[in-house]
Design an enzyme around this catalytic site. Structure first.
Site, PDB file in Angstrom:
ATOM      1  N   CYS A  71     -11.802  -1.664 -13.870  1.00  0.00           N
ATOM      2  CA  CYS A  71     -11.568  -0.318 -14.113  1.00  0.00           C
ATOM      3  C   CYS A  71     -10.186   0.086 -14.689  1.00  0.00           C
ATOM      4  CB  CYS A  71     -11.794   0.608 -13.008  1.00  0.00           C
ATOM      5  SG  CYS A  71     -10.638   0.238 -11.657  1.00  0.00           S
TER       6      CYS A  71
ATOM      7  N   CYS B 175     -12.337   1.264  -4.822  1.00  0.00           N
ATOM      8  CA  CYS B 175     -11.163   1.892  -4.969  1.00  0.00           C
ATOM      9  C   CYS B 175     -10.206   1.878  -3.598  1.00  0.00           C
ATOM     10  CB  CYS B 175     -11.273   3.464  -5.375  1.00  0.00           C
ATOM     11  SG  CYS B 175     -12.347   3.856  -6.634  1.00  0.00           S
TER      12      CYS B 175
HETATM   13 FE1  FES Z   1     -10.849   2.288 -10.342  1.00  0.00          FE
HETATM   14 FE2  FES Z   1     -11.482   3.899  -8.595  1.00  0.00          FE
HETATM   15  S1  FES Z   1     -12.282   3.407 -10.520  1.00  0.00           S
HETATM   16  S2  FES Z   1      -9.839   2.303  -8.618  1.00  0.00           S
END
Ligand code: FES
Length: 132
Positions: free
Chosen positions: A35, A104
């Site tokens: 991400c 996360c």
């Molecule tokens: Fe990357 Fe939450 S989407 S840490």
């Protein structure tokens, strides 16, 4: 049921312990390659106790809430206790995260581990051995 608990929303909107500790003696930075989110953790440790902790997170709401809660969980605690903090404990303290957001909370666990490793690596050798 709402996707995010009230605690997640609270820590996302009013994150605790945001910022930098100039004289931190443990700093850790981790990222999630998928991400692209990044979390940096600063620890001020005195006599084996985490007397102050701050973070900077460039990431999603769950990552911000997780870092905020993680700092609250380790502030004032001995380093050995902080070493045991798991992402599960962070998520539980937030009254849960959606399954696809659990990664996360892993960032928070890893950022603290990384900052603690940095702290240990800077200790004089004999002290490091005592604390192992
Ligand atoms: Fe990357 Fe939450 S989407 S840490």
């Amino acid at each position: 049921m709402a996707l995010y608990s009230e605690k997640v929303m609270d820590h996302f909107r009013n994150p605790r312990n945001v910022g930098v500790i100039e004289d931190a003696n443990g700093i850790g930075e981790v990222g999630n390659a998928k991400c692209g989110d990044i979390m940096k953790m600063y620890l001020k440790i005195e006599d084996g106790i985490i007397v102050d902790v701050k973070f900077e997170t460039f990431g999603c709401g769950s990552a911000i809430a997780s870092s905020s809660m993680a700092t609250e969980l380790i502030k004032g605690k001995p380093v050995e206790e902080a070493m045991q903090l798991t992402n599960k404990a962070v998520a539980e303290a937030l009254d849960g995260l959606p399954a696809y957001k659990m990664h996360c909370s892993v960032l928070a666990e890893e950022a603290i581990q990384s900052a603690l490793n940095d702290y240990y690596s800077k200790l004089p050798k004999e002290d490091a051995e005592v604390q192992e």
